[in-house]
Design a protein around this motif. Sequence first.
Motif, short mmCIF file in Angstrom:
data_model
loop_
_atom_site.label_atom_id
_atom_site.label_comp_id
_atom_site.label_asym_id
_atom_site.label_seq_id
_atom_site.Cartn_x
_atom_site.Cartn_y
_atom_site.Cartn_z
N ASP A 116 10.39 -5.72 -56.53
CA ASP A 116 9.07 -5.29 -56.97
C ASP A 116 9.06 -3.78 -57.15
O ASP A 116 9.69 -3.05 -56.38
N THR A 117 8.33 -3.31 -58.17
CA THR A 117 8.30 -1.88 -58.48
C THR A 117 6.86 -1.40 -58.60
O THR A 117 5.93 -2.19 -58.71
N ASN A 118 6.72 -0.07 -58.61
CA ASN A 118 5.43 0.53 -58.94
C ASN A 118 5.42 0.90 -60.42
O ASN A 118 6.30 0.45 -61.18
N ASN A 219 0.00 -5.78 -47.00
CA ASN A 219 -0.79 -5.07 -48.02
C ASN A 219 0.13 -4.44 -49.07
O ASN A 219 -0.09 -3.30 -49.51
N LEU A 220 1.13 -5.18 -49.47
CA LEU A 220 2.16 -4.63 -50.35
C LEU A 220 1.76 -4.66 -51.82
O LEU A 220 2.08 -3.74 -52.57
N LYS A 307 1.20 -11.62 -57.18
CA LYS A 307 1.50 -10.24 -56.81
C LYS A 307 0.71 -9.24 -57.63
O LYS A 307 0.51 -8.10 -57.21
N GLY A 308 0.28 -9.63 -58.85
CA GLY A 308 -0.22 -8.65 -59.78
C GLY A 308 0.95 -8.07 -60.55
O GLY A 308 2.09 -8.50 -60.41
N GLY A 309 0.70 -7.05 -61.37
CA GLY A 309 1.78 -6.48 -62.15
C GLY A 309 2.27 -7.47 -63.20
O GLY A 309 1.54 -8.39 -63.60
N ASN A 319 5.44 -3.05 -61.59
CA ASN A 319 4.13 -2.43 -61.35
C ASN A 319 3.20 -3.33 -60.55
O ASN A 319 2.02 -3.50 -60.89
N CYS A 320 3.71 -3.92 -59.45
CA CYS A 320 2.88 -4.78 -58.61
C CYS A 320 2.63 -4.18 -57.23
O CYS A 320 1.90 -4.77 -56.44
N LEU A 321 3.24 -3.04 -56.90
CA LEU A 321 3.11 -2.46 -55.57
C LEU A 321 1.86 -1.59 -55.49
O LEU A 321 1.60 -0.77 -56.38
#
Length: 412
Positions: A116-118, A219-220, A307-309, A319-321
């Motif tokens: 997972d990345t930002n 809360n990741l 997760k989102g992103g 971009n899920c963090l």
Amino acid sequence: MALLKLVLARGLYPQLAIPDPFNSGRKDSDQIFHTQAKQGTVLHPTCVFASSPEVLHTQEPEARGSEGSRDDKDKMSSKHQLLTFVSLLETNKPYLVNCVRVPALQSLLLFSRSLDTNGDCSRLVADGWLELQLADSESAVRLLAASLRLRARWESALDRQLARQARRGQPAKEEEEEEEEEAPVNRQEVVALSRELLQFTAAKVPYALRRLTGLEAQNLYVGPQTITTAPSLPGLFGSSPLSPHPTKGGYAVTDFLTYNCLSVPYALRRLTGLEAQNLYVGPQTITTAPSLPGLFGSSPLSPHPTKGGYAVTDFLTYNCLSSDTDLYSDCLRTFWTCPHCGLHMPLTPLERIAHENTCPEAPPAGPPGAEEAAPEPQQKTSALQRPYHCEACQRDFLFTPTEVLRHRRQHV
């Protein structure tokens, strides 16, 4: 040796252990390591690292923090290591048995089952428990894109090789039919993949490595993105279509009526000046999948349901963090000039790499496994070497009698 370590790490994954950040201040027998499922493990006394644990410590000039301090958890280094182990033996203590040290960043990029990345890929979380914080976002994106290509090529070569081994026990007719479908793995492809894996492993990028706490793991993620659409309420406002209001938010019904744009409940009273300034929720920002062609190859981006992103592959989510950093840091642009076409314009690091990968003036990359016609290394001269012409391959060599016999055996 580095390539052999990668092969062993792939076979043993996810049996990884991360050193405790305070190991540099402990004696040899008190070195502590943490796995994903078991905290506080130690090295087995028969392990080679049990007598020399200093080789597992990050020792680099650019690393921050004094020995044994709390800052060791966040120090930047390009030499962070993980231990991959064969088994976990529990007696009076949990012991790691048969350990091999591997580079942390490259191993996690190549083998993690969930990555997972930002927004700018400077923060990575592998399998929900190991966090990598890279200092340079552009280097992070390049490494991530390279790992995606290497993983795909390695997986493809391994699948073809295993399929070829499975076909050996099949009848001749079925074997001939399946051989026409997939080409076998050739030696040039293996050599090219091995060389690129070694180059990837040798990359020197400073980063921080740490284990996430339980609260941080809970809360990741930012969670799924809720996209508000115009409500379907036929007959409520007659035949007037609903469209998002560009400034107030909500939905414009007529030229004077705006539906669902107020951020406070209805009340009959005079508004104060401050309330009038903060009256509207503002226009609705609908997040769409970023258009960055070439950044992650041809993989389409689709919103991740939990997760989102955006899901890039079955293991990579972009971009899920969740983060408490500046909301505008991911979209800040600086002027940059393309080395291929001379384009000069402000771009983010992600947009730079996406442009380089799709630039029409960039030199074309050869197909996987394609090698430049490099001359063969010259053999050591010997007094026994004589000119030899091979009738089978129609080539001329300078061989000793032993080399002649060895070459003839290849054509048998």
